[in-house]
Design a protein around this motif. Structure first.
Motif, PDB file in Angstrom:
ATOM      1  N   ALA A 217       0.914  -0.964   0.028  1.00 46.52           N
ATOM      2  CA  ALA A 217      -0.482   0.097  -0.167  1.00 46.52           C
ATOM      3  C   ALA A 217       0.524   0.999   0.193  1.00 46.52           C
ATOM      4  O   ALA A 217       0.562   2.109  -0.626  1.00 46.52           O
ATOM      5  CB  ALA A 217      -0.608  -0.219   1.009  1.00 46.52           C
ATOM      6  N   HIS A 218       2.208   1.469   0.059  1.00 44.47           N
ATOM      7  CA  HIS A 218       2.823   2.187   0.611  1.00 44.47           C
ATOM      8  C   HIS A 218       3.284   2.829  -0.384  1.00 44.47           C
ATOM      9  O   HIS A 218       4.269   4.084  -1.004  1.00 44.47           O
ATOM     10  CB  HIS A 218       3.960   2.206   1.344  1.00 44.47           C
ATOM     11  N   ASP A 263      -5.172  -2.233   8.843  1.00 45.62           N
ATOM     12  CA  ASP A 263      -6.000  -1.436   8.595  1.00 45.62           C
ATOM     13  C   ASP A 263      -7.075  -0.941   7.219  1.00 45.62           C
ATOM     14  O   ASP A 263      -7.462  -0.576   6.782  1.00 45.62           O
ATOM     15  CB  ASP A 263      -4.975  -0.312   9.487  1.00 45.62           C
ATOM     16  N   LEU A 264      -5.986  -2.044   6.817  1.00 40.88           N
ATOM     17  CA  LEU A 264      -6.243  -2.229   5.257  1.00 40.88           C
ATOM     18  C   LEU A 264      -7.581  -3.070   4.761  1.00 40.88           C
ATOM     19  O   LEU A 264      -7.474  -3.469   3.204  1.00 40.88           O
ATOM     20  CB  LEU A 264      -5.139  -1.879   4.179  1.00 40.88           C
ATOM     21  N   ALA A 265      -7.869  -4.006   6.063  1.00 39.74           N
ATOM     22  CA  ALA A 265      -8.647  -4.775   5.365  1.00 39.74           C
ATOM     23  C   ALA A 265     -10.150  -4.031   4.285  1.00 39.74           C
ATOM     24  O   ALA A 265     -10.537  -5.083   3.550  1.00 39.74           O
ATOM     25  CB  ALA A 265      -9.974  -5.667   6.492  1.00 39.74           C
ATOM     26  N   ARG A 509      -5.888   5.995   8.015  1.00 38.84           N
ATOM     27  CA  ARG A 509      -6.555   5.590   6.811  1.00 38.84           C
ATOM     28  C   ARG A 509      -7.918   5.269   7.347  1.00 38.84           C
ATOM     29  O   ARG A 509      -8.903   6.012   6.253  1.00 38.84           O
ATOM     30  CB  ARG A 509      -5.748   3.924   6.426  1.00 38.84           C
ATOM     31  N   ASP A 510      -8.687   4.586   8.489  1.00 40.40           N
ATOM     32  CA  ASP A 510      -8.992   4.714   8.913  1.00 40.40           C
ATOM     33  C   ASP A 510     -10.171   5.855   9.264  1.00 40.40           C
ATOM     34  O   ASP A 510     -11.368   6.077   9.088  1.00 40.40           O
ATOM     35  CB  ASP A 510      -9.923   3.599  10.205  1.00 40.40           C
ATOM     36  N   VAL A 511      -9.657   6.843   9.451  1.00 36.51           N
ATOM     37  CA  VAL A 511     -10.108   8.109   9.624  1.00 36.51           C
ATOM     38  C   VAL A 511     -10.133   8.697   8.178  1.00 36.51           C
ATOM     39  O   VAL A 511     -11.777   9.087   8.304  1.00 36.51           O
ATOM     40  CB  VAL A 511      -8.976   9.266  10.053  1.00 36.51           C
ATOM     41  N   GLY A 512      -9.499   8.645   6.655  1.00 33.86           N
ATOM     42  CA  GLY A 512      -9.729   9.181   5.722  1.00 33.86           C
ATOM     43  C   GLY A 512     -11.043   8.198   5.565  1.00 33.86           C
ATOM     44  O   GLY A 512     -12.004   8.968   4.973  1.00 33.86           O
ATOM     45  N   TYR A 513     -11.935   6.580   4.991  1.00 36.61           N
ATOM     46  CA  TYR A 513     -12.405   6.081   4.634  1.00 36.61           C
ATOM     47  C   TYR A 513     -13.901   6.598   5.497  1.00 36.61           C
ATOM     48  O   TYR A 513     -14.387   6.704   4.727  1.00 36.61           O
ATOM     49  CB  TYR A 513     -11.919   4.670   5.414  1.00 36.61           C
ATOM     50  N   LEU A 523     -12.385   9.208  16.096  1.00 34.52           N
ATOM     51  CA  LEU A 523     -11.873   8.682  16.935  1.00 34.52           C
ATOM     52  C   LEU A 523     -10.276   7.440  16.974  1.00 34.52           C
ATOM     53  O   LEU A 523     -10.760   6.652  16.885  1.00 34.52           O
ATOM     54  CB  LEU A 523     -12.380   8.732  18.521  1.00 34.52           C
ATOM     55  N   VAL A 524      -9.640   7.738  17.240  1.00 32.70           N
ATOM     56  CA  VAL A 524      -8.074   6.808  16.829  1.00 32.70           C
ATOM     57  C   VAL A 524      -7.968   6.694  18.326  1.00 32.70           C
ATOM     58  O   VAL A 524      -7.296   7.589  19.280  1.00 32.70           O
ATOM     59  CB  VAL A 524      -7.060   7.303  16.225  1.00 32.70           C
TER      60      VAL A 524
END
Length: 537
Positions: A217-218, A263-265, A509-513, A523-524
């Motif tokens: 992903a990077h 995190d990419l699931a 990534r979750d924040v963006g998604y 919230l993380v």
């Protein structure tokens, strides 16, 4: 015809035929699956005209099973699998035993030998992965308690079939000089191989797979990321079958469960979805190609009895077992409807029976014809079960009353560690709360405490309406899976543009998604802890 390119022609003709007939079936208010099966029947060896390559189609359909189980693994955690073990393990074993006994009895009545009759009964006892998951996904039941039980039940059946494929050749007499001790040794080796595979995935796979996908992903390449997802799903499935002799489906399922912790699931699930759908269609086309329509005329009563065992017999047994374990009638009905069909493992057993020369041709034709009829009937049965479930659970109905009596309440999605703490804090402050959870036990416990709770999947608009989304002040999503949380966020935002939606994530990534899906704030946990530590000093 392009005889030099059988793979291309089989895929092209199969997909085009499935598209046309599936579209017609949809217009006639039938399941598109009926059209897919009809397309396979038309290009199969038992009807005039173009004949597709059955062997190639079968292998292509196996890819569909792998990708589908990989996708299920992305939605399924080890915790959820263990949570249903008390019903899935004994239930699947008991149901397979009784269904096998019914099929064996029918085979003996038809005059077959004990080996052929037993194999016939075993083929009728195991449900199809593709059909079950399609039914659960179409009704948005995959992430419910009933869906978890059905999938757990399916995994137990898969493990049982891995063992059966070791035992059947021995019992059929191919290794007649094998002693009982040697047979026990073979079974022990099978169990050890499965255990070794699971341990490898837990110890090594849990570290390597998410790490490898994160490195890909990077690079910023979507093409490489999609390729990486497919390589993990197919690679683990084939590697598991090669090294540990477990099924492709089981290997893919565990690969998905391991990747779920990344995190990419959610991105992996989205990228693999189109291929999962396309190859699932090829599965139904391949099933249609295998069926000989003449069996309907030659053995009508035997076919009727076979279908009765698959659809009615298995459903009744599953319903009784789930009820015996003190689950609700509607839950038992949903699980029973999920299992009332047969599929890919049945075809493997039919092939094995032919190779061992223990299953007569009529038995093979009955299994294949019974499979196609049960696959056609299953969407109808499942739709009926869903309606009964909705009537038994008024909170899932479109016209369900809003549970919150006052406006300005907070909807808490998920009653796990986070959701429970949020709900209890709000109750202590006299803030009206409606909890949404798909676990009957949790919902009943909340109601016994005098609070409002809705049973169901919060990604469904029916459930959100039942919780009073139109008058809610906020929606707090406590479930840890970003993929499922994203579906809830999108559904909630689609019903209310003004409601405040707060979700939890595990990284940037979750924040963006989740923000893209419509969350007001994400919230993380690690970020919040770091900020509190910094603020303290």
């Amino acid at each position: 015809m392009l005889h030099h390119a059988p793979l291309i022609t089989t895929i092209a003709v199969g997909l085009v035929g499935a598209f046309i007939l599936g579209f017609i079936a949809q217009k006639l208010r039938l399941s598109p699956i009926v059209g897919y099966l009809a397309a396979g029947l038309l290009i199969g060896p038992h009807t005039p005209g173009y004949v597709g390559d059955v062997e190639l189609a079968t292998q292509l359909s196996e890819i569909g099973v792998i990708l589908l189980m990989f996708g299920v693994g992305l939605h399924f955690s080890f915790r959820e699998l263990l949570a249903v073990r008390k019903i899935a393990l004994p239930g699947a074993i008991a149901q397979m035993t009784l269904a096998t006994a019914l099929g064996t009895g029918l085979g003996l009545w038809l005059g077959w030998g004990i080996s052929g009759a037993l194999l016939f009964g075993l083929a009728l006892s195991v449900a199809s992965t593709v059909v079950m998951l399609r039914a659960l996904e179409e009704r948005q039941m995959l992430d419910t308690r009933a869906g978890h039980i059905a999938v757990g039940w399916l995994i137990v059946e898969d493990l049982a079939m891995v063992i059966a494929l070791v035992v059947v050749p021995v019992l059929a007499g191919t290794d007649g000089d094998l002693s009982l001790g040697a047979l026990a040794g073979e079974l022990a080796m099978t169990v050890l191989r499965v255990a070794a595979f699971v341990m490898l995935m837990l110890v090594v796979g849990r570290r390597v797979i998410p790490w490898a996908l994160a490195r890909v992903a990077h690079t910023g390449s979507r093409e490489l990321f999609t390729l990486g997802v497919l390589a993990i799903g197919l690679g683990v499935a084939v590697g598991a079958a090669w090294l540990f002799e477990v099924s492709f489906a089981l290997g893919a399922f565990f690969a998905g469960m391991i990747l779920r912790e990344s995190d990419l699931a959610h991105r992996a699930a989205e990228d693999s979805l189109p291929l999962r759908d396309a190859f699932a269609v090829l599965f139904f086309v391949a099933v249609g190609m295998l069926v000989d329509p003449a069996i309907v005329v030659e053995h009508p009563w035997a076919l009727l009895a076979t279908v009765a065992i698959i659809v009615a017999g298995k459903a009744v047994v599953a319903f009784a077992l789930v009820r015996a374990m003190r689950y609700s009638r509607s839950m038992a009905l949903m699980v029973a409807a999920s299992l009332a069909q047969i599929g890919e493992f049945s075809f493997i057993l039919v092939t094995l029976g032919a190779d061992l020369e223990v299953m007569p041709q009529s038995a093979q034709d009955l299994v294949l014809a019974g499979a196609i009829i049960s696959i056609v009937l299953n969407p109808v049965l499942f739709a009926w079960a869903s309606r009964v479930y909705a009537r038994a659970n008024p909170e899932d109905a479109d016209d369900a009353p809003i549970h919150a009596e006052a406006t300005g309440h907070v909807i808490v999605v998920g009653y796990g560690r986070v959701g429970r703490r949020v709900a209890r804090t709000l109750w202590e402050r006299d803030v009206p709360v409606v909890v949404i959870d798909d676990d009957e036990t949790r919902v009943e416990a909340i109601r016994e405490l005098g609070h409002e709770a809705v049973l169901g999947n919060a990604a469904r608009t029916k459930v959100l309406r039942a919780a009073g989304i139109a008058d809610a002040r906020a929606v707090v999503i406590g479930i840890p899976d970003p993929l499922n949380a994203g579906a809830v966020v999108a559904a909630a935002r689609g019903l209310s543009l003004d409601v405040e939606i707060v979700a939890r994530g595990h990284g940037s990534r979750d924040v963006g998604y989740l923000s893209a899906q419509g969350a007001t704030e994400v919230l993380v946990g690690v970020h919040e802890v770091a900020d509190l530590m910094a603020a303290r000093y």
